[in-house]
Design a protein around this motif. Sequence first.
Motif, PDB file in Angstrom:
ATOM      1  N   SER A 134      47.597  42.566  44.757  1.00 45.66           N
ATOM      2  CA  SER A 134      46.247  42.810  45.268  1.00 45.66           C
ATOM      3  C   SER A 134      46.124  44.291  45.610  1.00 45.66           C
ATOM      4  CB  SER A 134      45.973  41.961  46.509  1.00 45.66           C
ATOM      5  OG  SER A 134      46.014  40.587  46.192  1.00 45.66           O
ATOM      6  N   TYR A 135      45.138  44.953  45.006  1.00 48.07           N
ATOM      7  CA  TYR A 135      44.990  46.393  45.192  1.00 48.07           C
ATOM      8  C   TYR A 135      44.000  46.699  46.312  1.00 48.07           C
ATOM      9  CZ  TYR A 135      47.510  46.794  40.837  1.00 48.07           C
ATOM     10  OH  TYR A 135      48.462  46.699  39.869  1.00 48.07           O
ATOM     11  N   PRO A 136      44.407  47.505  47.302  1.00 46.42           N
ATOM     12  CA  PRO A 136      43.519  47.858  48.407  1.00 46.42           C
ATOM     13  C   PRO A 136      42.382  48.769  47.937  1.00 46.42           C
ATOM     14  CG  PRO A 136      45.839  48.336  48.914  1.00 46.42           C
ATOM     15  CD  PRO A 136      45.740  48.100  47.451  1.00 46.42           C
ATOM     16  N   MET A 137      41.194  48.535  48.477  1.00 48.26           N
ATOM     17  CA  MET A 137      40.029  49.339  48.145  1.00 48.26           C
ATOM     18  C   MET A 137      39.207  49.580  49.403  1.00 48.26           C
ATOM     19  SD  MET A 137      38.865  47.492  44.574  1.00 48.26           S
ATOM     20  CE  MET A 137      37.557  48.683  44.308  1.00 48.26           C
ATOM     21  N   ILE A 138      38.565  50.735  49.470  1.00 47.37           N
ATOM     22  CA  ILE A 138      37.637  51.028  50.563  1.00 47.37           C
ATOM     23  C   ILE A 138      36.360  51.620  49.977  1.00 47.37           C
ATOM     24  CG2 ILE A 138      39.427  51.412  52.312  1.00 47.37           C
ATOM     25  CD1 ILE A 138      38.948  54.446  51.916  1.00 47.37           C
ATOM     26  N   LYS A 139      35.276  51.466  50.715  1.00 49.80           N
ATOM     27  CA  LYS A 139      34.024  52.118  50.354  1.00 49.80           C
ATOM     28  C   LYS A 139      33.974  53.492  51.011  1.00 49.80           C
ATOM     29  CE  LYS A 139      31.558  47.740  49.869  1.00 49.80           C
ATOM     30  NZ  LYS A 139      30.471  46.875  50.390  1.00 49.80           N
ATOM     31  N   VAL A 140      33.408  54.443  50.293  1.00 47.35           N
ATOM     32  CA  VAL A 140      33.338  55.815  50.808  1.00 47.35           C
ATOM     33  C   VAL A 140      31.952  56.391  50.542  1.00 47.35           C
ATOM     34  CG1 VAL A 140      35.806  56.327  50.573  1.00 47.35           C
ATOM     35  CG2 VAL A 140      34.282  56.693  48.620  1.00 47.35           C
ATOM     36  N   LEU A 141      31.670  57.469  51.230  1.00 51.07           N
ATOM     37  CA  LEU A 141      30.423  58.194  51.006  1.00 51.07           C
ATOM     38  C   LEU A 141      30.667  59.331  50.026  1.00 51.07           C
ATOM     39  CD1 LEU A 141      29.083  58.401  54.674  1.00 51.07           C
ATOM     40  CD2 LEU A 141      28.300  56.880  52.846  1.00 51.07           C
ATOM     41  N   SER A 255      40.174  51.622  57.854  1.00 48.92           N
ATOM     42  CA  SER A 255      39.562  50.357  58.264  1.00 48.92           C
ATOM     43  C   SER A 255      38.663  49.888  57.126  1.00 48.92           C
ATOM     44  CB  SER A 255      38.751  50.535  59.557  1.00 48.92           C
ATOM     45  OG  SER A 255      37.721  51.492  59.376  1.00 48.92           O
ATOM     46  N   GLY A 256      38.275  48.632  57.180  1.00 47.91           N
ATOM     47  CA  GLY A 256      37.391  48.097  56.148  1.00 47.91           C
ATOM     48  C   GLY A 256      38.045  47.954  54.789  1.00 47.91           C
ATOM     49  N   ILE A 257      39.352  47.712  54.765  1.00 47.76           N
ATOM     50  CA  ILE A 257      40.064  47.554  53.495  1.00 47.76           C
ATOM     51  C   ILE A 257      39.743  46.188  52.885  1.00 47.76           C
ATOM     52  CG2 ILE A 257      42.323  47.444  52.384  1.00 47.76           C
ATOM     53  CD1 ILE A 257      43.401  49.254  54.568  1.00 47.76           C
ATOM     54  N   GLU A 258      39.404  46.197  51.613  1.00 54.47           N
ATOM     55  CA  GLU A 258      39.243  44.976  50.836  1.00 54.47           C
ATOM     56  C   GLU A 258      40.321  44.959  49.759  1.00 54.47           C
ATOM     57  OE1 GLU A 258      35.290  45.075  49.351  1.00 54.47           O
ATOM     58  OE2 GLU A 258      34.356  44.881  51.328  1.00 54.47           O
ATOM     59  N   TYR A 259      40.647  43.769  49.252  1.00 56.44           N
ATOM     60  CA  TYR A 259      41.715  43.646  48.264  1.00 56.44           C
ATOM     61  C   TYR A 259      41.180  43.002  46.985  1.00 56.44           C
ATOM     62  CZ  TYR A 259      45.095  44.913  51.832  1.00 56.44           C
ATOM     63  OH  TYR A 259      45.796  45.588  52.800  1.00 56.44           O
ATOM     64  N   ALA A 260      41.501  43.623  45.868  1.00 55.92           N
ATOM     65  CA  ALA A 260      41.120  43.102  44.559  1.00 55.92           C
ATOM     66  C   ALA A 260      42.363  42.534  43.892  1.00 55.92           C
ATOM     67  CB  ALA A 260      40.513  44.208  43.699  1.00 55.92           C
ATOM     68  N   SER A 261      42.365  41.229  43.684  1.00 58.12           N
ATOM     69  CA  SER A 261      43.539  40.568  43.101  1.00 58.12           C
ATOM     70  C   SER A 261      43.657  40.896  41.623  1.00 58.12           C
ATOM     71  CB  SER A 261      43.434  39.061  43.295  1.00 58.12           C
ATOM     72  OG  SER A 261      44.554  38.410  42.739  1.00 58.12           O
ATOM     73  N   SER A 262      44.897  41.056  41.163  1.00 57.37           N
ATOM     74  CA  SER A 262      45.162  41.349  39.757  1.00 57.37           C
ATOM     75  C   SER A 262      46.317  40.486  39.280  1.00 57.37           C
ATOM     76  CB  SER A 262      45.519  42.826  39.569  1.00 57.37           C
ATOM     77  OG  SER A 262      45.909  43.087  38.242  1.00 57.37           O
ATOM     78  N   THR A 263      46.114  39.813  38.151  1.00 54.16           N
ATOM     79  CA  THR A 263      47.166  38.976  37.569  1.00 54.16           C
ATOM     80  C   THR A 263      47.589  39.481  36.193  1.00 54.16           C
ATOM     81  OG1 THR A 263      45.499  37.491  36.607  1.00 54.16           O
ATOM     82  CG2 THR A 263      46.357  36.921  38.786  1.00 54.16           C
ATOM     83  N   ASP A 264      47.042  40.622  35.763  1.00 53.66           N
ATOM     84  CA  ASP A 264      47.259  41.051  34.374  1.00 53.66           C
ATOM     85  C   ASP A 264      48.359  42.088  34.209  1.00 53.66           C
ATOM     86  OD1 ASP A 264      46.032  43.220  35.500  1.00 53.66           O
ATOM     87  OD2 ASP A 264      44.340  43.294  34.104  1.00 53.66           O
ATOM     88  N   ASN A 265      49.089  42.412  35.296  1.00 53.61           N
ATOM     89  CA  ASN A 265      50.144  43.412  35.146  1.00 53.61           C
ATOM     90  C   ASN A 265      51.522  42.793  35.015  1.00 53.61           C
ATOM     91  OD1 ASN A 265      50.379  42.512  37.717  1.00 53.61           O
ATOM     92  ND2 ASN A 265      50.421  44.519  38.709  1.00 53.61           N
ATOM     93  N   GLY A 266      51.613  41.476  35.064  1.00 58.77           N
ATOM     94  CA  GLY A 266      52.866  40.791  34.748  1.00 58.77           C
ATOM     95  C   GLY A 266      53.968  40.957  35.766  1.00 58.77           C
TER      96      GLY A 266
END
Length: 283
Positions: A134-141, A255-266
């Motif tokens: 799961s890759y961490p992501m944040i929103k930015v300005l 703060s405000g970290i969201e996670y994007a799941s990934s199953t394609d990297n094996g």
Amino acid sequence: MQYTFRENYWDDDRLKKEFIRFVVDIHNLDLSLWNELGFWDNLYRTFSFFDGDRLVSNLCLYSMDMVVDGTRCKVAQISAVGTHPDYRRQGLSRKLNDFAVEWAKPDHDFFYLFADEDAFGFYKKCGFRSVSESYPMIKVLPGEAKQGIVKLDIDSSEHLKKIYELASSRQPVSSKLGILNPRLFMFWIFNLCDHVFQVPDLDLLILFRRHEDQIIVYDIVGETIPPFADIYPYIRSEQSRTVKFLFMPDRLGLSGIEYASSTDNGLHLMGDFPLEDSPFCFP
């Protein structure tokens, strides 16, 4: 057919060149620059079958120090696995996998590897399990980038020296999952050479690229790790809306970290991995 098994043969230039040729042939990955510039790591251990002077089946095990869930441990990554098409279906890769695991098990906490989908069944038979990252992501300005960031050129000996100095004295960017190997870092430098930047004001390296409205951050390298709020002004753009981290950013004060799941990297694991029940990604 009778084959010669060899391991840990980096002191033999002839065999080393044959290994480099094999990896180019099988994986289209050229390790020659990593070798020629003096960053080859003997912790990168090979297990190979030869037919005469020809390498026909191979597996490498990289023994590395990592920080995992706040604890320093020794971990083994398996890579460069392959068999020449003329020598397949003889069980050579399975034998090499068993040799490597038997060699490493006594003093390594767990194993990991990344595999193509057609190899998932093979690794399951070898005792590995497929795991999602799961890759961490944040929103930015968005905004205009702050002056002072310098793109580094690996063809410059001065820049290369600075990169290695910072890699050798770095603090792990994460206390959850961090790698401490400067020679392995230099391998990635040669593969990400267009994305290596220095922020002299922070005495910091940052590996990143911009893709449409997203900034992808590969690594942050320094003797101290400042808050991301101090770093972001140097890498933002007028199009920036999100930042995706390819490592755990727990030391960046976010703060405000969201996670994007990934199953394609094996990703596959063997052994006890403490973070398996929570979002994580390998750096």
